[in-house]
Design an enzyme around this catalytic site. Structure first.
Site, PDB file in Angstrom:
ATOM      1  N   GLU A  40       0.821  -1.214   0.000  1.00 37.39           N
ATOM      2  CA  GLU A  40       0.000   0.000   0.000  1.00 37.39           C
ATOM      3  C   GLU A  40       0.855   1.265   0.000  1.00 37.39           C
ATOM      4  OE1 GLU A  40      -4.018  -1.693   2.029  1.00 37.39           O
ATOM      5  OE2 GLU A  40      -2.610  -0.787   3.422  1.00 37.39           O
ATOM      6  N   ASP A  46      -8.067  -9.022   4.307  1.00 37.57           N
ATOM      7  CA  ASP A  46      -7.821  -7.891   5.196  1.00 37.57           C
ATOM      8  C   ASP A  46      -8.838  -7.777   6.323  1.00 37.57           C
ATOM      9  OD1 ASP A  46      -6.782  -5.652   6.255  1.00 37.57           O
ATOM     10  OD2 ASP A  46      -7.129  -4.349   4.541  1.00 37.57           O
ATOM     11  N   GLU A  54     -12.264  -1.957  12.388  1.00 38.27           N
ATOM     12  CA  GLU A  54     -12.317  -1.242  11.112  1.00 38.27           C
ATOM     13  C   GLU A  54     -13.429  -1.762  10.210  1.00 38.27           C
ATOM     14  OE1 GLU A  54      -8.645  -1.554   8.946  1.00 38.27           O
ATOM     15  OE2 GLU A  54      -9.455  -0.579   7.157  1.00 38.27           O
TER      16      GLU A  54
HETATM   17  C1  BDP Z   1      -5.955  -2.057   6.157  1.00 38.91           C
HETATM   18  C2  BDP Z   1      -6.237  -0.683   6.665  1.00 38.91           C
HETATM   19  C3  BDP Z   1      -5.087   0.251   6.495  1.00 38.91           C
HETATM   20  C4  BDP Z   1      -3.817  -0.381   7.032  1.00 38.91           C
HETATM   21  C5  BDP Z   1      -3.616  -1.723   6.381  1.00 38.91           C
HETATM   22  C6  BDP Z   1      -2.450  -2.489   6.967  1.00 38.91           C
HETATM   23  O1  BDP Z   1      -7.344  -0.171   5.971  1.00 38.91           O
HETATM   24  O2  BDP Z   1      -5.387   1.456   7.166  1.00 38.91           O
HETATM   25  O3  BDP Z   1      -2.720   0.437   6.838  1.00 38.91           O
HETATM   26  O4  BDP Z   1      -4.727  -2.538   6.585  1.00 38.91           O
HETATM   27  O5  BDP Z   1      -2.701  -3.427   7.694  1.00 38.91           O
HETATM   28  O6  BDP Z   1      -6.926  -2.890   6.706  1.00 38.91           O
HETATM   29  O7  BDP Z   1      -1.302  -2.163   6.705  1.00 38.91           O
END
Ligand code: BDP
Length: 716
Positions: free
Chosen positions: A305, A379, A407
């Protein structure tokens, strides 16, 4: 007249039972409210005084004992140098003069385990809380107090306990400006601006709460890391926290931004194989350990990401991790390297990408590296099958990453107890190397004698008075500690312990609360993503439904990528005919997941694309089953509301009212999820609603038009 009124008010307020005073939830599960007869007398006879040596951790243990006894039994047990009579509580390690002669079987308890035993010393009846290390004594005291909180006898004790995992850490996704990514409990409790000068007493309560459930590490900063946390002025702040946490057996860790040598060191590259880069990290790590001698190590999110990482230099995750691990090794530091990777350029099923990248690296990581794997391959969804990496890297220490903050499960307002989800993930059978090799077992067994084991939980803690954003979210923090201590733990008894300590030990209170908790996560699954659907949340903040979203830059950011609904059917074909993600599991597991007749129905649409009129196990066709599940979820919330109403006079007013209001929010949002999802999927399936199921209150466009740009927690 006025005086009389004031007098009456005074008399009335004195007459209030102690439990009735306004509670905020700040005390968590360490409430220590007065114990009623006959327990009061029974306990008091067993806690008349205590003995302890003068070391920081055992002093912390003694202070907790005093706090607990003061709250529950109403007096301060005095310190005595030795046993003065019946009822002494003797705290210490196996070498302390009062304990050594007892020859207790402490060796198998390791550095953090403890033993609680009713014994006789100098002819007096005592309780011994003994361990190999001081932190074990502290853990033992919390356990001893818990017995009283749970109204269990304390006169014939023989308890021994040791954690099954070595690292039990919280991951705070906290930015340096106190913004908490995916945080729903206010801002970060780390008041960096005032540190190190001002040390909020709350840090001590944080440490107490964590120690009470055996958490022994905390990563203070966000995985989306800021290199500034490694600057000297920041390390001084970290040091202040480390000193507060040390007596409680908690080490601090930081996230390391892979490009820090460029950002802080002025180097041209962060290539892990460049000697200058390795040298910079080594010097930085040495500097950190000069400031914080027991610093735990780093957590790294790399090439995920948008975060920098070794792939930027065509190096593998192992090459990147090992370079940092080598810098940490001389100090016994640990490197936690996340396996949460997927790439925009990679057209393959996102479910498969972490496995594809990490599986070939098995055995290539240094001894002090733990690869941190999320429970599922996508996730933190309300439900996911276990991650295929578990069991697939026998030569690499893997640690579990759970998300405590909700989340994807309704933020702070939805009541969703995650113990059931974690039990499900931990008890999943990987069939690697053989049938019965559960995820829990794999986590517990070190790959070699020296190797680390561990579990991480993305914290739900913030500056809110109640710490977690809601009273019931405290249960998830609590449960995380319990599962990290013992991955074989079961959700129900953990819920029961939490409920009794947090709300009162009366079964008329704990019974309904535990019932609510045990069904709560399944309710969320039902009203958000039933039958194996996932990732259907709105964009960015992930608040509310967005199953129609199809226009985001990366395909795997779009809900339509996950449900693949079309006129013919719905679901993601991950069988051999589809993306063959099932092929990443052991053959026996692949055979189950890959067969629509054998796959647990809860994962049906995770692995299969099926026609709308596919016959499900209830006998209903898939479309009807989907709608039925959505409604079941909403109904479950209504049931929780009724259960909570029944507790009105049984728990304190303020917390009761907060939960009541949150449940009302949850009910409305569950309905929103249900209606929006049914409206959308109906626009695709073109099928009538099954009999007895109401049409959504509005048309699809109405739901699509809902925008909530200020919903909390969105990454910045
Ligand atoms: C996702 C979240 C994000 C995190 C990412 C992670 O939306 O904010 O940075 O995981 O785990 O679920 O790195």
């Amino acid at each position: 007249m006025r005086r009389l009124l004031a007098f009456l008010i005074l008399v009335l307020s004195l007459a209030l039972p102690p439990g009735a005073r306004a509670e905020t939830g700040y005390d968590l599960w360490l409430r220590y409210r007065p114990v009623e007869a006959p327990w009061q007398e029974r306990y008091a006879a067993r806690v008349t005084h205590y003995t302890v040596a003068a070391r920081p951790t055992v002093i912390a243990a003694a202070n907790e004992l005093r706090r607990g006894v003061e709250g529950m039994l109403g007096y301060d047990p005095v310190w005595r140098e030795t046993v003065m009579g019946d009822g002494a509580v003797v705290l210490g390690t196996g070498t302390s003069p009062l304990i050594a002669p007892l020859g207790l079987p402490l060796t198998q308890l390791g550095p953090e385990g403890y033993l609680i035993r009713s014994a006789t010393i100098q002819g007096k009846q005592v309780t011994v809380i003994a361990a190999n290390g001081d932190v074990g004594v502290l853990y033992g005291v919390f356990r001893f107090l818990k017995l009283m909180q749970m109204r269990q006898p304390i006169d014939n004790l023989d308890i021994s306990e040791a954690p099954k995992l070595k690292l039990r850490v919280l991951n705070h996704w906290d930015n340096l400006d106190r913004y908490v990514e995916r945080g729903y409990a206010g801002e970060s409790i780390w008041d960096w601006q005032k540190l190190p000068g001002y040390k909020d007493p709350r840090y001590v309560d944080y440490a107490r709460a964590n120690a009470s459930i055996g958490i022994n590490g905390t990563v203070l900063t966000n995985v989306n890391a800021n290199a500034d946390a490694l600057r000297p002025e920041w390390l001084a702040k970290v040091k202040a926290l480390a000193e507060i946490f040390r007596p409680y057996g908690i080490r601090v860790y930081l996230t390391a931004r892979f490009s820090a040598p460029i950002e802080l060191g002025g180097l041209k590259t962060a290539d892990p194989l460049d000697p200058q880069v390795a040298g910079w990290w080594k010097a930085k790590v040495d500097e950190i350990y000069r400031v914080i001698p027991d610093f735990g190590g780093f957590l790294v999110k790399a090439n995920s990401e948008g975060q920098p990482g070794p792939s930027d230099y065509k190096r593998s995750h192992a090459e990147g991790a090992n370079m940092l691990a080598d810098a940490l090794a001389p100090h016994n530091g640990t490197l936690m390297w996340r396996a949460f990777v997927y790439a925009a350029e990679n057209p393959d099923d996102r479910h498969k990408q972490a496995y594809a990248e990490f599986h070939p690296l098995d055995g290539k990581f240094r001894d002090n590296v733990l690869v941190q794997v999320k429970n599922g391959a996508i996730d933190f969804q309300p439900r996911e099958p276990f991650h295929p990496l578990f069991g697939a890297m026998p030569k690499t220490p893997l640690m579990m990453e759970f998300q405590i903050t909700k989340e994807y499960l309704g933020f702070a307002t939805h009541l969703a107890y995650l113990g059931t989800m974690w039990e499900e993930a931990l008890q999943a059978d990987t069939f690697r190397p053989h049938k019965g090799s559960t995820v829990a077992e794999l986590l517990e067994a070190p790959v070699d004698a020296k190797a680390a084991t561990g579990m991480a939980g993305v914290a739900n803690i913030g500056s809110d008075l109640n710490w977690s954003g809601s009273q019931f979210d405290q249960a998830n923090w609590y449960a995380f500690g319990r599962f990290a201590w013992d991955p074989e733990a079961k959700a129900e008894p953990v819920a029961r312990d939490w409920a009794a300590m947090t709300w009162g030990s009366d079964p008329a209170v704990t019974g309904p609360i535990v019932a609510m908790m045990m069904g709560s996560r399944e309710a969320v699954v039902d009203y958000m993503t039933p039958l194996g659907l996932g990732h259907l949340m709105a964009t960015g903040h992930h608040y509310g439904p967005g199953p129609w979203i199809a226009d985001l830059a990366r395909p795997e950011w779009n809900p339509v990528y996950y449900h693949k609904a079309d006129a013919a059917g719905i679901g993601f074909d991950r069988t051999a005919r589809g993306t063959n993600a099932v092929g990443q599991y052991a053959p026996a597991v692949a055979a189950i997941f890959g067969d629509r007749k054998r796959v647990p129905e809860q994962f049906l649409l995770w692995f299969h694309h099926l026609p709308w009129d596919y016959r499900t196990r209830s006998g209903r066709i898939l479309w009807d089953e989907l709608v039925t599940r959505y409604d079941r979820g909403v109904d479950a919330v209504k049931t929780m509301q009724a259960e909570w109403d029944g507790l009105k006079d049984k728990v304190d007013e303020r917390r009761w009212a907060e939960v009541r209001d949150f449940l009302a929010i949850q009910r409305d949002e569950a309905q929103w999820w249900r209606d929006a999802s049914v409206a959308y999927f109906q626009s695709v399936s073109k099928r009538p609603l099954p009999a007895g199921h109401a049409a959504p209150a509005h048309d699809l466009d109405w739901y699509k038009a809902i925008k909530t740009p200020y919903a909390p927690g969105n990454g910045k």
